[in-house]
Scaffold this motif. Structure first.
Motif, PDB file in Angstrom:
ATOM      1  N   ILE A 274       0.859  -1.187   0.000  1.00  0.00           N
ATOM      2  CA  ILE A 274       0.000   0.000   0.000  1.00  0.00           C
ATOM      3  C   ILE A 274       0.896   1.238   0.000  1.00  0.00           C
ATOM      4  CG2 ILE A 274      -1.775   1.283   1.268  1.00  0.00           C
ATOM      5  CD1 ILE A 274      -2.607  -1.397   2.539  1.00  0.00           C
ATOM      6  N   PRO A 275       0.614   2.230  -0.813  1.00  0.00           N
ATOM      7  CA  PRO A 275       1.481   3.414  -0.843  1.00  0.00           C
ATOM      8  C   PRO A 275       1.481   4.141   0.502  1.00  0.00           C
ATOM      9  CG  PRO A 275       0.033   3.359  -2.757  1.00  0.00           C
ATOM     10  CD  PRO A 275      -0.457   2.296  -1.828  1.00  0.00           C
ATOM     11  N   ASP A 276       2.627   4.689   0.865  1.00  0.00           N
ATOM     12  CA  ASP A 276       2.688   5.545   2.052  1.00  0.00           C
ATOM     13  C   ASP A 276       1.732   6.733   1.878  1.00  0.00           C
ATOM     14  OD1 ASP A 276       4.591   3.869   3.089  1.00  0.00           O
ATOM     15  OD2 ASP A 276       6.296   5.177   2.646  1.00  0.00           O
ATOM     16  N   ASN A 277       1.379   7.328   3.014  1.00  0.00           N
ATOM     17  CA  ASN A 277       0.479   8.487   3.034  1.00  0.00           C
ATOM     18  C   ASN A 277      -0.922   8.156   2.516  1.00  0.00           C
ATOM     19  OD1 ASN A 277       2.615  10.214   3.931  1.00  0.00           O
ATOM     20  ND2 ASN A 277       3.370  10.245   1.822  1.00  0.00           N
ATOM     21  N   THR A 278      -1.298   6.864   2.593  1.00  0.00           N
ATOM     22  CA  THR A 278      -2.615   6.426   2.131  1.00  0.00           C
ATOM     23  C   THR A 278      -3.275   5.580   3.209  1.00  0.00           C
ATOM     24  OG1 THR A 278      -1.867   6.380  -0.173  1.00  0.00           O
ATOM     25  CG2 THR A 278      -3.868   5.142   0.351  1.00  0.00           C
ATOM     26  N   ASN A 279      -4.542   5.859   3.485  1.00  0.00           N
ATOM     27  CA  ASN A 279      -5.354   5.020   4.359  1.00  0.00           C
ATOM     28  C   ASN A 279      -6.371   4.267   3.514  1.00  0.00           C
ATOM     29  OD1 ASN A 279      -4.135   6.187   6.684  1.00  0.00           O
ATOM     30  ND2 ASN A 279      -5.630   7.856   6.660  1.00  0.00           N
ATOM     31  N   ILE A 280      -6.457   2.964   3.710  1.00  0.00           N
ATOM     32  CA  ILE A 280      -7.462   2.149   3.029  1.00  0.00           C
ATOM     33  C   ILE A 280      -8.606   1.919   4.011  1.00  0.00           C
ATOM     34  CG2 ILE A 280      -7.961  -0.028   1.875  1.00  0.00           C
ATOM     35  CD1 ILE A 280      -5.979   1.774   0.382  1.00  0.00           C
ATOM     36  N   ILE A 281      -9.802   2.358   3.644  1.00  0.00           N
ATOM     37  CA  ILE A 281     -10.974   2.238   4.512  1.00  0.00           C
ATOM     38  C   ILE A 281     -11.979   1.310   3.842  1.00  0.00           C
ATOM     39  CG2 ILE A 281     -12.821   3.485   5.690  1.00  0.00           C
ATOM     40  CD1 ILE A 281     -11.020   5.992   5.531  1.00  0.00           C
ATOM     41  N   ASN A 282     -12.464   0.334   4.594  1.00  0.00           N
ATOM     42  CA  ASN A 282     -13.384  -0.653   4.039  1.00  0.00           C
ATOM     43  C   ASN A 282     -14.777  -0.064   3.840  1.00  0.00           C
ATOM     44  OD1 ASN A 282     -14.345  -3.087   3.123  1.00  0.00           O
ATOM     45  ND2 ASN A 282     -14.054  -4.202   5.045  1.00  0.00           N
ATOM     46  N   ALA A 283     -15.393  -0.401   2.724  1.00  0.00           N
ATOM     47  CA  ALA A 283     -16.789  -0.035   2.450  1.00  0.00           C
ATOM     48  C   ALA A 283     -17.370  -1.124   1.554  1.00  0.00           C
ATOM     49  CB  ALA A 283     -16.873   1.322   1.769  1.00  0.00           C
ATOM     50  N   GLY A 284     -18.628  -1.474   1.789  1.00  0.00           N
ATOM     51  CA  GLY A 284     -19.235  -2.549   1.017  1.00  0.00           C
ATOM     52  C   GLY A 284     -19.739  -2.077  -0.334  1.00  0.00           C
ATOM     53  N   LEU A 285     -19.462  -2.867  -1.379  1.00  0.00           N
ATOM     54  CA  LEU A 285     -19.995  -2.547  -2.702  1.00  0.00           C
ATOM     55  C   LEU A 285     -21.458  -2.966  -2.833  1.00  0.00           C
ATOM     56  CD1 LEU A 285     -17.180  -3.417  -5.282  1.00  0.00           C
ATOM     57  CD2 LEU A 285     -18.442  -1.270  -5.150  1.00  0.00           C
ATOM     58  N   LYS A 286     -21.819  -4.074  -2.177  1.00  0.00           N
ATOM     59  CA  LYS A 286     -23.158  -4.639  -2.359  1.00  0.00           C
ATOM     60  C   LYS A 286     -23.889  -4.813  -1.033  1.00  0.00           C
ATOM     61  CE  LYS A 286     -21.770  -7.132  -6.549  1.00  0.00           C
ATOM     62  NZ  LYS A 286     -21.689  -8.459  -7.224  1.00  0.00           N
ATOM     63  N   THR A 287     -23.500  -4.076  -0.012  1.00  0.00           N
ATOM     64  CA  THR A 287     -24.136  -4.193   1.298  1.00  0.00           C
ATOM     65  C   THR A 287     -24.995  -2.959   1.556  1.00  0.00           C
ATOM     66  OG1 THR A 287     -22.180  -3.210   2.331  1.00  0.00           O
ATOM     67  CG2 THR A 287     -22.299  -5.617   2.270  1.00  0.00           C
ATOM     68  N   PRO A 288     -26.022  -3.094   2.405  1.00  0.00           N
ATOM     69  CA  PRO A 288     -26.879  -1.927   2.688  1.00  0.00           C
ATOM     70  C   PRO A 288     -26.070  -0.740   3.180  1.00  0.00           C
ATOM     71  CG  PRO A 288     -27.886  -3.933   3.532  1.00  0.00           C
ATOM     72  CD  PRO A 288     -26.507  -4.309   3.067  1.00  0.00           C
ATOM     73  N   LEU A 289     -26.274   0.405   2.518  1.00  0.00           N
ATOM     74  CA  LEU A 289     -25.638   1.676   2.875  1.00  0.00           C
ATOM     75  C   LEU A 289     -24.117   1.565   2.913  1.00  0.00           C
ATOM     76  CD1 LEU A 289     -28.141   2.873   5.636  1.00  0.00           C
ATOM     77  CD2 LEU A 289     -28.101   3.463   3.207  1.00  0.00           C
ATOM     78  N   ASN A 290     -23.575   0.605   2.195  1.00  0.00           N
ATOM     79  CA  ASN A 290     -22.123   0.396   2.053  1.00  0.00           C
ATOM     80  C   ASN A 290     -21.422   0.033   3.359  1.00  0.00           C
ATOM     81  OD1 ASN A 290     -22.726   2.982  -0.060  1.00  0.00           O
ATOM     82  ND2 ASN A 290     -21.706   1.189  -0.910  1.00  0.00           N
ATOM     83  N   ILE A 291     -22.176  -0.457   4.348  1.00  0.00           N
ATOM     84  CA  ILE A 291     -21.581  -0.855   5.623  1.00  0.00           C
ATOM     85  C   ILE A 291     -21.121  -2.301   5.529  1.00  0.00           C
ATOM     86  CG2 ILE A 291     -22.008  -1.196   8.081  1.00  0.00           C
ATOM     87  CD1 ILE A 291     -21.896   1.737   7.217  1.00  0.00           C
ATOM     88  N   PRO A 292     -19.850  -2.609   5.800  1.00  0.00           N
ATOM     89  CA  PRO A 292     -19.366  -3.988   5.715  1.00  0.00           C
ATOM     90  C   PRO A 292     -20.095  -4.917   6.685  1.00  0.00           C
ATOM     91  CG  PRO A 292     -17.535  -2.441   5.784  1.00  0.00           C
ATOM     92  CD  PRO A 292     -18.766  -1.652   6.107  1.00  0.00           C
ATOM     93  N   LYS A 293     -20.151  -6.193   6.314  1.00  0.00           N
ATOM     94  CA  LYS A 293     -20.778  -7.211   7.149  1.00  0.00           C
ATOM     95  C   LYS A 293     -19.697  -8.010   7.871  1.00  0.00           C
ATOM     96  CE  LYS A 293     -24.716  -8.047   6.811  1.00  0.00           C
ATOM     97  NZ  LYS A 293     -25.899  -7.524   7.540  1.00  0.00           N
ATOM     98  N   VAL A 294     -19.996  -8.395   9.113  1.00  0.00           N
ATOM     99  CA  VAL A 294     -19.063  -9.196   9.922  1.00  0.00           C
ATOM    100  C   VAL A 294     -18.866 -10.557   9.256  1.00  0.00           C
ATOM    101  CG1 VAL A 294     -18.779 -10.322  12.157  1.00  0.00           C
ATOM    102  CG2 VAL A 294     -19.745  -8.018  12.047  1.00  0.00           C
TER     103      VAL A 294
END
Length: 469
Positions: free
Chosen positions: A331-351
């Motif tokens: 992952i490039p420095d100075n970058t944060n990767i934040i999870n978001a769902g492509l196909k989940t309600p309101l883009n909230i990830p599922k456990v």
């Protein structure tokens, strides 16, 4: 009307407990040097255990002994050193409260405003590795939604003090958070809310009460006022190293409770607690007991719980939570990767889900958080984290590689909660009525927000006065 602390404590008198019989230690079997006599025995040396030990010993003239399973104090506050450079991969920041500034000030540890570095936030579905388009919402929409959220939860200022709920409990606090979001049309605020409340797991299904406890008025005030605090040298564990030096032999590291005999009622009897330590078994005899570890069956199997205690503690559900530091991710420095769902309600990830990969400020090193169901192995979690990193290479999003784990820690159980029906039925009134029952007091993240600053405030207001009386 909300239950006051005084009224809640008065409920103790209704208990007629049934205790589990445990054989009393035979004092003749113990050498004098293996018997420890104190005013208060504290189980757990996390944020609240350490705070309580310092306050009781230094300010309230009480002798204490802390039983801590790990080889350090601090619980969820963890710092990894990359050479001489610290990375706080556990507790990140503290509220701008007097209780916080006083505790750090006691050890002459300076605090500064926690500045958000200007790193690039990249929102990626970490199951597919693909970038989530048109997410998050624009800043204007997010700001407006946060304003609506703030106005909606302003009706519940008492939540900042813990779970001192009115009777009846407001319906809004019991509804699944997804319904609360729909009611107020605050979808644009979800990326911010999820940043604070992701430990609850599938946040749209969790009672709104618990989301507010993770992202409520105190968090909003410090977020909007840019007033969160952190240690000036960016090593939050410094606080607990200083407390370790202060408490000295009053902490038993690497130690676990084998058995505990507690007074059966409001008597002046002594707690007798047998502890396994690196130097052999010890018998602790204490007038009062403070338990700060999570009150779940697996953690309290050595204690003589009565039916009232065990009946309440059996109702908990909670999340698995894991954190660590990674190298060689690609992952490039100075970058944060934040999870978001492509196909989940309101883009909230599922456990289960990876929360994020945050750039640490040290070239090549990233911190991570992972939320799961409770009973999973280290190998399973590390496999899932690695898969999340590699998913971005498979999708052509980034040239990621197999990561190396430099630090890894489990914070399971986290976010202890009960059903909406249990809350409605007065669970927290009954829970708080345990304070002082059988000369035992309780604090920690099951009793107030899972937030060091708010837990210190709760402990100061609702626990220490009765314990020290």
């Amino acid at each position: 009307m909300p239950l006051s602390i005084k009224n809640i404590f008065s409920l103790v008198s209704i208990f007629v407990p049934t205790t589990v019989a445990v054989a009393l230690p035979d004092h003749n079997d113990w050498k004098p040097q293996d018997i420890i006599t104190r005013d208060v025995c504290i189980i757990g040396g996390g944020a609240t255990g350490t705070y309580s030990a310092v306050r009781l010993r230094q300010d309230m003239n009480k002798s204490v002994i802390v039983v801590e399973q790990k080889d350090r104090l601090g619980g969820h506050t963890e710092t990894f050193f990359a050479g001489q450079y610290p990375i706080d991969y556990g507790v990140q920041a503290f509220h701008n409260f007097d209780v916080v500034k006083n505790f750090f000030g006691r050890f002459k540890i300076s605090l500064s405003t926690a500045v958000q570095p200007p790193f690039l936030d990249k929102y990626v579905d970490l199951t597919s590795g693909k970038v989530v388009p048109n997410y998050p919402p624009d800043l204007a929409s997010a700001g407006a939604a946060l304003g609506i959220y703030a106005a909606a939860i302003a009706k519940y200022p008492y939540l900042a003090g813990g779970y001192f709920l009115p009777d009846p409990v407001p319906d809004e606090l019991l509804m699944p958070f997804g319904e609360f979001v729909n009611k107020y049309h605050i979808e644009a605020a979800l990326p911010t809310i999820w940043t604070f409340a992701h430990g609850c797991g599938d946040i749209l299904t969790v009672p709104t009460l618990y989301i507010i406890q993770n992202f409520g008025l105190p968090q909003l005030a410090d977020l909007l006022g840019n007033s969160f605090l952190t240690t000036t040298n960016h090593a939050n564990s410094q606080l607990y190293l200083a407390a370790t030096a202060l408490l000295g032999s009053d902490v038993l590291f690497g130690s676990t409770v084998i058995s505990a005999n507690r007074p059966a009622g409001p008597t002046k009897d002594i707690h007798e607690i047998v502890v396994s330590t690196p130097s052999g078994r010890k018998l602790i005899r204490a007038k009062k007991l403070l338990i700060t570890i999570p009150p779940i069956a697996a953690k309290l199997s050595s204690f003589d719980l009565d039916t009232q205690e065990s009946g309440l503690f059996a109702q908990w559900t909670y999340s698995g939570y894991f954190i660590g530091v990674l190298a060689n991710t690609g992952i490039p420095d100075n970058t944060n990767i934040i999870n978001a769902g492509l196909k989940t309600p309101l883009n909230i990830p599922k456990v289960p889900f990876e929360v994020n990969f945050d750039f640490s400020g040290i070239p090549g090193l990233f911190t991570f958080k992972f939320v799961s169901h409770p009973e999973v192995s280290t190998e399973h979690v590390q496999g899932k984290v690695s898969a999340a990193v590699l998913s971005m290479a498979a999708a052509g999003t980034l040239n990621t590689t197999q990561p190396e784990f430099l630090a890894f820690s489990s914070h399971t159980p986290t976010q202890l909660r009960v059903s909406a029906d249990a809350v409605k039925g007065g669970f927290y009134g009954k829970l708080y009525a345990l304070q002082g029952h059988r000369q035992t007091w309780w604090t920690g993240a099951a009793w107030a927000q899972d937030d060091s600053s708010l837990l210190w405030q709760f402990t100061e207001a609702a626990v220490l006065p009765g314990l020290a009386a």
